[in-house]
Write an enzyme that holds these catalytic residues in place. Sequence first.
Site, PDB file in Angstrom:
ATOM      1  CB  THR A   1      50.864  44.318  35.269  1.00  0.00           C
ATOM      2  OG1 THR A   1      49.942  45.382  35.909  1.00  0.00           O
ATOM      3  CG2 THR A   1      52.273  45.001  34.830  1.00  0.00           C
TER       4      THR A   1
ATOM      5  NE  ARG B   1      39.124  46.942  56.814  1.00  0.00           N
ATOM      6  CZ  ARG B   1      40.339  46.262  56.845  1.00  0.00           C
ATOM      7  NH1 ARG B   1      40.250  45.128  57.615  1.00  0.00           N
ATOM      8  NH2 ARG B   1      41.410  46.778  56.585  1.00  0.00           N
TER       9      ARG B   1
ATOM     10  CG  ASP C   1      43.317  46.120  35.261  1.00  0.00           C
ATOM     11  OD1 ASP C   1      43.246  45.971  36.445  1.00  0.00           O
ATOM     12  OD2 ASP C   1      44.089  47.301  34.864  1.00  0.00           O
TER      13      ASP C   1
ATOM     14  CB  THR D   1      49.424  43.092  41.739  1.00  0.00           C
ATOM     15  OG1 THR D   1      49.451  44.364  40.941  1.00  0.00           O
ATOM     16  CG2 THR D   1      50.751  42.441  40.878  1.00  0.00           C
TER      17      THR D   1
HETATM   18  N1  ASP Z   1      45.919  46.854  37.378  1.00  0.00           N
HETATM   19  C1  ASP Z   1      46.808  45.551  37.094  1.00  0.00           C
HETATM   20  C2  ASP Z   1      45.882  44.468  37.657  1.00  0.00           C
HETATM   21  O1  ASP Z   1      45.627  44.122  38.899  1.00  0.00           O
HETATM   22  C3  ASP Z   1      48.089  45.726  38.190  1.00  0.00           C
HETATM   23  C4  ASP Z   1      48.771  44.812  38.117  1.00  0.00           C
HETATM   24  O2  ASP Z   1      48.485  43.652  37.730  1.00  0.00           O
HETATM   25  O3  ASP Z   1      49.903  44.753  38.727  1.00  0.00           O
HETATM   26  O4  ASP Z   1      45.391  43.521  36.783  1.00  0.00           O
END
Ligand code: ASP
Length: 340
Positions: free
Chosen positions: A13, A239, A57, A89
Amino acid sequence: MTSRVLLLHSGGTIGMCPSPDGYRPLDGFGAMLQQTLNSGTAAVPVFDVVELDNLIDSSNLQPSHWTTIANELLERWDQFDGFVVLHGTDTMAYTASALSFMLRGTDKPVILTGSQIPLVEQRSDTIENLQAAMLLAADTSIREVCVCFGRRLLRGNRCSKLRTRSFDAFDSPNYPWLADIGIDITLHKERLLPPSIPAFTVPEFDPHAVIVLQFYPGIQARMVEAMLDSDLVRGVVLRSYGVGNAPDADEPLMAALAKAVERGIVMVSTSQCIIGGVTQGAYASGAMLNRIGVAPASDMTLEAAFTKLHVLLASGMNTTDIRNQFAQALSGECQQVVDR
Ligand code: ASP
């Protein structure tokens, strides 16, 4: 002497821009970032930016990306005092964990960060996260792989993404924060890994080698057999419920797991609960996993157990040794003492 920090941009992101289909990686973001940091008032160490050829991504992350990222860092290891990896993330905790095992005993900080709102959008958290990450990457008392995000520094292999819609997306439920980032940056040095001898390994990963298998009410032996019946699978992260319990009354299911372990598949168990860990054998339903030969993964996150298994398998270690490695922390990923 002035510290030099490398920023390695892999996607996410932080460097995306809007498109009709939603946010997408923006090529050339590295140059934009360089310009923004150089023209702004942000107090940051001397830095260089390197951008990977294929920005993703991070939901498209493959184990091969860990090899690419580690190689990019190691190619420039001697030229910089610390490293910041810009990453999406969604799978940042996987990459942070993988790097912690690949760059075991690192003598320099490797800090992953990203943002919840892209730099090009209003109210972006990019500069705040990045500035903190860069300052910490210039701190030579940090010798580990960390995630810096939302005003906290976390051990990379202890953290998970826990929140989708907050700036403080990450936390490390089983290990205290390494630094609090407020008006001052307070680094808790007593929580950092002690200096150790670098033992780097950058293997080629077999992307199919490790699978995740979650127990749930109604899980069927047939489906589990089908998953495990592949020659490709060499490791399984189970898990389990609570402190490491299994539906032991389901004999065909237990037999399917036992058969896979007998065939040489390394099976480790993590808890579906994010706080605490497994004490396999506290209940008869968990003791069954001990009898089958499932290695308890203490209080490790899924991401840490998954990537540890990947790294050890890809490094060519044998099954018995891998199982034993789960009884101890290699890079601060779990409590040392594991009940077996
Ligand atoms: N979909 C994005 C990623 O993981 C989400 C992010 O970066 O916050 O690349």
